[in-house]
Design a protein around this motif. Structure first.
Motif, PDB file in Angstrom:
ATOM      1  N   ALA A 127      30.167 -38.946 -36.688  1.00  0.00           N
ATOM      2  CA  ALA A 127      29.890 -38.050 -37.812  1.00  0.00           C
ATOM      3  C   ALA A 127      30.258 -36.638 -37.372  1.00  0.00           C
ATOM      4  O   ALA A 127      30.012 -36.254 -36.227  1.00  0.00           O
ATOM      5  CB  ALA A 127      28.417 -38.107 -38.191  1.00  0.00           C
ATOM      6  N   THR A 128      30.847 -35.872 -38.283  1.00  0.00           N
ATOM      7  CA  THR A 128      31.193 -34.487 -37.983  1.00  0.00           C
ATOM      8  C   THR A 128      30.003 -33.591 -38.319  1.00  0.00           C
ATOM      9  O   THR A 128      29.475 -33.639 -39.425  1.00  0.00           O
ATOM     10  CB  THR A 128      32.429 -34.050 -38.789  1.00  0.00           C
ATOM     11  N   ILE A 129      29.592 -32.815 -37.358  1.00  0.00           N
ATOM     12  CA  ILE A 129      28.504 -31.857 -37.539  1.00  0.00           C
ATOM     13  C   ILE A 129      29.179 -30.493 -37.720  1.00  0.00           C
ATOM     14  O   ILE A 129      29.884 -30.020 -36.826  1.00  0.00           O
ATOM     15  CB  ILE A 129      27.559 -31.819 -36.317  1.00  0.00           C
ATOM     16  N   GLU A 162      31.702 -26.622 -34.533  1.00  0.00           N
ATOM     17  CA  GLU A 162      31.726 -27.974 -35.082  1.00  0.00           C
ATOM     18  C   GLU A 162      31.897 -28.979 -33.942  1.00  0.00           C
ATOM     19  O   GLU A 162      32.620 -28.733 -32.976  1.00  0.00           O
ATOM     20  CB  GLU A 162      32.901 -28.106 -36.056  1.00  0.00           C
ATOM     21  N   PHE A 163      31.209 -30.121 -34.057  1.00  0.00           N
ATOM     22  CA  PHE A 163      31.361 -31.180 -33.062  1.00  0.00           C
ATOM     23  C   PHE A 163      31.163 -32.524 -33.730  1.00  0.00           C
ATOM     24  O   PHE A 163      30.756 -32.607 -34.884  1.00  0.00           O
ATOM     25  CB  PHE A 163      30.396 -30.990 -31.883  1.00  0.00           C
ATOM     26  N   ARG A 164      31.475 -33.573 -33.013  1.00  0.00           N
ATOM     27  CA  ARG A 164      31.308 -34.925 -33.533  1.00  0.00           C
ATOM     28  C   ARG A 164      30.260 -35.635 -32.699  1.00  0.00           C
ATOM     29  O   ARG A 164      30.181 -35.442 -31.484  1.00  0.00           O
ATOM     30  CB  ARG A 164      32.637 -35.658 -33.510  1.00  0.00           C
ATOM     31  N   LEU A 165      29.458 -36.450 -33.370  1.00  0.00           N
ATOM     32  CA  LEU A 165      28.335 -37.126 -32.739  1.00  0.00           C
ATOM     33  C   LEU A 165      28.339 -38.578 -33.170  1.00  0.00           C
ATOM     34  O   LEU A 165      28.554 -38.876 -34.353  1.00  0.00           O
ATOM     35  CB  LEU A 165      27.032 -36.439 -33.184  1.00  0.00           C
TER      36      LEU A 165
END
Length: 71
Positions: free
Chosen positions: A8-10, A36-39
């Motif tokens: 999911a993109t945060i 922005e980061f992905r988790l």
């Protein structure tokens, strides 16, 4: 082989971190910017993490062999 995780993109943004009335290591409250980061949507399993350790040649984390932390 294990499938890559669903990510999911945060979005980037700021949040207030800390507590002026908290413990010494929580003070002072302040704004923090996070890019922005992905988790991963689901947690990494021990089996998946073991694959990372084996592939990367990385040292296992402290307490990796302790059964109290095996869940």
């Amino acid at each position: 082989m294990t499938e890559p995780p669903v990510l999911a993109t945060i979005p980037a943004g700021s949040f207030r971190m800390g507590n002026d009335a908290g413990r010494p290591n929580e003070r002072p409250a302040h704004q923090v910017w996070v890019d922005e980061f992905r988790l991963a949507v689901t947690p990494v399993t021990r089996q998946e993490y073991q694959l990372f350790l084996d592939t990367a040649g990385h040292e296992p984390p402290r307490y990796w062999e302790d059964p109290r932390f095996a869940d």
